[in-house]
Design a protein around this motif. Sequence first.
Motif, PDB file in Angstrom:
ATOM      1  N   ARG A   1     -20.828  13.197  19.177  1.00  0.00           N
ATOM      2  CA  ARG A   1     -21.900  14.057  19.484  1.00  0.00           C
ATOM      3  C   ARG A   1     -23.452  13.460  19.392  1.00  0.00           C
ATOM      4  NH1 ARG A   1     -19.528  16.616  15.340  1.00  0.00           N
ATOM      5  NH2 ARG A   1     -20.763  16.718  13.262  1.00  0.00           N
ATOM      6  N   GLY A   2     -24.230  14.011  20.079  1.00  0.00           N
ATOM      7  CA  GLY A   2     -25.672  13.602  20.114  1.00  0.00           C
ATOM      8  C   GLY A   2     -26.151  12.702  20.724  1.00  0.00           C
ATOM      9  N   TYR A   3     -25.062  12.239  21.971  1.00  0.00           N
ATOM     10  CA  TYR A   3     -25.434  11.585  23.014  1.00  0.00           C
ATOM     11  C   TYR A   3     -24.192  11.790  24.064  1.00  0.00           C
ATOM     12  CZ  TYR A   3     -21.387   8.699  22.282  1.00  0.00           C
ATOM     13  OH  TYR A   3     -19.989   8.641  22.030  1.00  0.00           O
ATOM     14  N   VAL A   4     -24.679  11.381  25.233  1.00  0.00           N
ATOM     15  CA  VAL A   4     -23.510  11.323  26.429  1.00  0.00           C
ATOM     16  C   VAL A   4     -23.953  10.028  26.925  1.00  0.00           C
ATOM     17  CG1 VAL A   4     -25.016  12.692  27.988  1.00  0.00           C
ATOM     18  CG2 VAL A   4     -22.547  12.305  28.378  1.00  0.00           C
ATOM     19  N   LEU A   5     -22.678   9.292  27.394  1.00  0.00           N
ATOM     20  CA  LEU A   5     -22.491   8.151  28.203  1.00  0.00           C
ATOM     21  C   LEU A   5     -21.711   8.270  29.588  1.00  0.00           C
ATOM     22  CD1 LEU A   5     -21.759   4.386  26.546  1.00  0.00           C
ATOM     23  CD2 LEU A   5     -20.797   5.291  28.890  1.00  0.00           C
TER      24      LEU A   5
ATOM     25  N   LYS B   1     -20.480  18.236  39.254  1.00  0.00           N
ATOM     26  CA  LYS B   1     -21.810  18.447  38.427  1.00  0.00           C
ATOM     27  C   LYS B   1     -21.205  19.637  37.241  1.00  0.00           C
ATOM     28  CE  LYS B   1     -25.633  18.082  41.925  1.00  0.00           C
ATOM     29  NZ  LYS B   1     -26.684  18.567  42.415  1.00  0.00           N
ATOM     30  N   LYS B   2     -20.292  20.604  37.868  1.00  0.00           N
ATOM     31  CA  LYS B   2     -19.979  21.608  36.783  1.00  0.00           C
ATOM     32  C   LYS B   2     -19.343  21.075  35.727  1.00  0.00           C
ATOM     33  CE  LYS B   2     -17.640  25.857  36.574  1.00  0.00           C
ATOM     34  NZ  LYS B   2     -16.932  27.011  37.247  1.00  0.00           N
ATOM     35  N   THR B   3     -18.539  19.879  36.056  1.00  0.00           N
ATOM     36  CA  THR B   3     -17.672  19.385  34.679  1.00  0.00           C
ATOM     37  C   THR B   3     -18.602  18.609  34.041  1.00  0.00           C
ATOM     38  OG1 THR B   3     -15.707  19.207  36.399  1.00  0.00           O
ATOM     39  CG2 THR B   3     -15.636  17.956  34.458  1.00  0.00           C
ATOM     40  N   ALA B   4     -19.341  17.958  34.628  1.00  0.00           N
ATOM     41  CA  ALA B   4     -20.338  16.941  33.931  1.00  0.00           C
ATOM     42  C   ALA B   4     -21.393  17.803  32.921  1.00  0.00           C
ATOM     43  CB  ALA B   4     -21.333  16.079  34.733  1.00  0.00           C
ATOM     44  N   ALA B   5     -21.841  18.988  33.311  1.00  0.00           N
ATOM     45  CA  ALA B   5     -22.542  19.900  32.738  1.00  0.00           C
ATOM     46  C   ALA B   5     -21.805  20.274  31.435  1.00  0.00           C
ATOM     47  CB  ALA B   5     -23.072  21.187  33.447  1.00  0.00           C
ATOM     48  N   ARG B   6     -20.678  20.702  31.705  1.00  0.00           N
ATOM     49  CA  ARG B   6     -19.779  21.045  30.400  1.00  0.00           C
ATOM     50  C   ARG B   6     -19.688  19.983  29.382  1.00  0.00           C
ATOM     51  NH1 ARG B   6     -15.933  23.635  34.122  1.00  0.00           N
ATOM     52  NH2 ARG B   6     -14.599  21.938  33.942  1.00  0.00           N
ATOM     53  N   ALA B   7     -19.466  18.574  30.054  1.00  0.00           N
ATOM     54  CA  ALA B   7     -19.411  17.392  28.913  1.00  0.00           C
ATOM     55  C   ALA B   7     -20.769  17.571  28.455  1.00  0.00           C
ATOM     56  CB  ALA B   7     -19.211  16.360  29.767  1.00  0.00           C
ATOM     57  N   ILE B   8     -21.979  17.562  28.843  1.00  0.00           N
ATOM     58  CA  ILE B   8     -23.288  17.610  28.330  1.00  0.00           C
ATOM     59  C   ILE B   8     -23.201  18.459  27.432  1.00  0.00           C
ATOM     60  CG2 ILE B   8     -25.709  17.750  28.736  1.00  0.00           C
ATOM     61  CD1 ILE B   8     -25.183  16.487  31.401  1.00  0.00           C
ATOM     62  N   GLN B   9     -22.905  19.774  27.436  1.00  0.00           N
ATOM     63  CA  GLN B   9     -23.000  20.799  26.683  1.00  0.00           C
ATOM     64  C   GLN B   9     -22.086  20.611  25.407  1.00  0.00           C
ATOM     65  OE1 GLN B   9     -24.980  23.325  26.746  1.00  0.00           O
ATOM     66  NE2 GLN B   9     -24.423  24.356  24.866  1.00  0.00           N
ATOM     67  N   LYS B  10     -20.913  19.987  25.600  1.00  0.00           N
ATOM     68  CA  LYS B  10     -20.037  19.707  24.492  1.00  0.00           C
ATOM     69  C   LYS B  10     -20.761  18.579  23.483  1.00  0.00           C
ATOM     70  CE  LYS B  10     -15.762  21.174  26.568  1.00  0.00           C
ATOM     71  NZ  LYS B  10     -14.240  20.738  27.301  1.00  0.00           N
ATOM     72  N   ALA B  11     -21.424  17.953  24.143  1.00  0.00           N
ATOM     73  CA  ALA B  11     -21.981  16.593  23.487  1.00  0.00           C
ATOM     74  C   ALA B  11     -23.085  16.838  22.746  1.00  0.00           C
ATOM     75  CB  ALA B  11     -22.464  15.461  24.453  1.00  0.00           C
ATOM     76  N   PHE B  12     -23.889  17.862  23.078  1.00  0.00           N
ATOM     77  CA  PHE B  12     -24.985  18.303  22.208  1.00  0.00           C
ATOM     78  C   PHE B  12     -24.748  19.687  21.607  1.00  0.00           C
ATOM     79  CE2 PHE B  12     -26.452  15.377  25.419  1.00  0.00           C
ATOM     80  CZ  PHE B  12     -27.316  14.535  24.639  1.00  0.00           C
TER      81      PHE B  12
ATOM     82  N   SER C   1     -29.510  10.466  24.912  1.00  0.00           N
ATOM     83  CA  SER C   1     -29.755  11.091  23.670  1.00  0.00           C
ATOM     84  C   SER C   1     -30.274  12.529  23.715  1.00  0.00           C
ATOM     85  CB  SER C   1     -30.470  10.144  22.714  1.00  0.00           C
ATOM     86  OG  SER C   1     -31.476   9.853  23.365  1.00  0.00           O
ATOM     87  N   ASN C   2     -30.981  12.957  24.983  1.00  0.00           N
ATOM     88  CA  ASN C   2     -31.613  14.141  25.188  1.00  0.00           C
ATOM     89  C   ASN C   2     -30.915  14.823  26.285  1.00  0.00           C
ATOM     90  OD1 ASN C   2     -33.766  15.401  27.152  1.00  0.00           O
ATOM     91  ND2 ASN C   2     -34.694  15.219  25.312  1.00  0.00           N
ATOM     92  N   LYS C   3     -30.487  16.034  26.007  1.00  0.00           N
ATOM     93  CA  LYS C   3     -29.835  16.762  26.879  1.00  0.00           C
ATOM     94  C   LYS C   3     -30.160  17.127  28.272  1.00  0.00           C
ATOM     95  CE  LYS C   3     -27.952  20.833  25.409  1.00  0.00           C
ATOM     96  NZ  LYS C   3     -28.028  22.210  24.592  1.00  0.00           N
ATOM     97  N   GLU C   4     -31.730  17.351  28.163  1.00  0.00           N
ATOM     98  CA  GLU C   4     -32.339  17.671  29.348  1.00  0.00           C
ATOM     99  C   GLU C   4     -32.309  16.606  30.463  1.00  0.00           C
ATOM    100  OE1 GLU C   4     -32.870  20.453  30.071  1.00  0.00           O
ATOM    101  OE2 GLU C   4     -32.319  21.228  28.269  1.00  0.00           O
TER     102      GLU C   4
END
Length: 336
Positions: A193-197, A148-159, A113-116
């Motif tokens: 949004r607001g989380y990533v699993l 990692k790049k694709t994962a970073a995009r998924a995180i960015q979209k989620a938050f 639930s935390n982007k960082e």
Amino acid sequence: MKFGILMGHKKDIEEAERACSRFGVDYEVIDILSHDWQYQLEQGCFDGVLVRPAYKTQEVKNLCDERIYHVEKHLGIPVYPSFDEIYIYENKRNMASWLASSGFQHPKTHVFSNKEAARAYVETAKFPIVRKSNVGSAGLGVDVISDKKTAARAIQKAFRKYSEDRYLKNTVPERLKRILTRHNHSYFMDGQRGYVLFQEYLDVELEWRIIKIGNSYFGHQKLVGDNGLASGSDLVGWVEPPVELLQLVREICEVGQFNSMAVDILQTKTKQFYVNELQTIFGSYVLYQMKVNDVPGRYTYDGETYNFEEGSFNTNGCWDLRVEHFIEILKRNEVV
């Protein structure tokens, strides 16, 4: 005997009605999302309620859960499926927590639930990994992330803060847009949004679906499609399920006190089994959910062995089995 049918999702309601009629149970349908649902429920003098839970969006899912909790825990009306089954239904966060606390082997799952914190995880993660939405079935909301790049995009979209229209336009593939429009599904449209699993990626050979409703057991294979996923592939292997998996599902249902459950179990290429999904309501479009030597049937458990019984037992989308089992539970409780 009289049942309320709490309708949060119109799908399956006719099947539940026919099942009640088959067993001579009076019933009344109540929209659990209506403003006066509780008044209707309290005026109905019901012996129990059947629930077709809602999950169209995360907000609707939460509202349905809150009301079912109130029915079972505060009003004291027996509910089928139970609140505990409904609470993990279409909620992969809750399901992962339940599996972890119950000790059943499952793909390692991390909910951020935390982007960082999510970013820190992908820096050391072993790829590929799987990203899943909290709500979603038939393979929708599941992506295999390879770097990692694709994962970073998924995180960015989620938050990221964005509107529903922007999410639908920019992130949902055209094929899924057509599916969502055709079936009026919108659980992707709230953005999840607001989380990533993120989940451990396993080298999967196939997936087993093992179903237990009361003392009826069924099993078949869900074969892997071109996208590398078994969920949503619609490819079925009608083969005899291993007794080991029937036993595993019986243990899961005993620990969770579950009445109606489909358990999807991943079989890796090294023949390891991992519990992937728990669904108290599931698709059942034919009159059987298992074939042994090409003969439709079910297993029943006598306390020592699983015995095969020939027949088509999954009538009315499995609601006949659910209503029959619910009646048994209520009559047993009356005797006690």
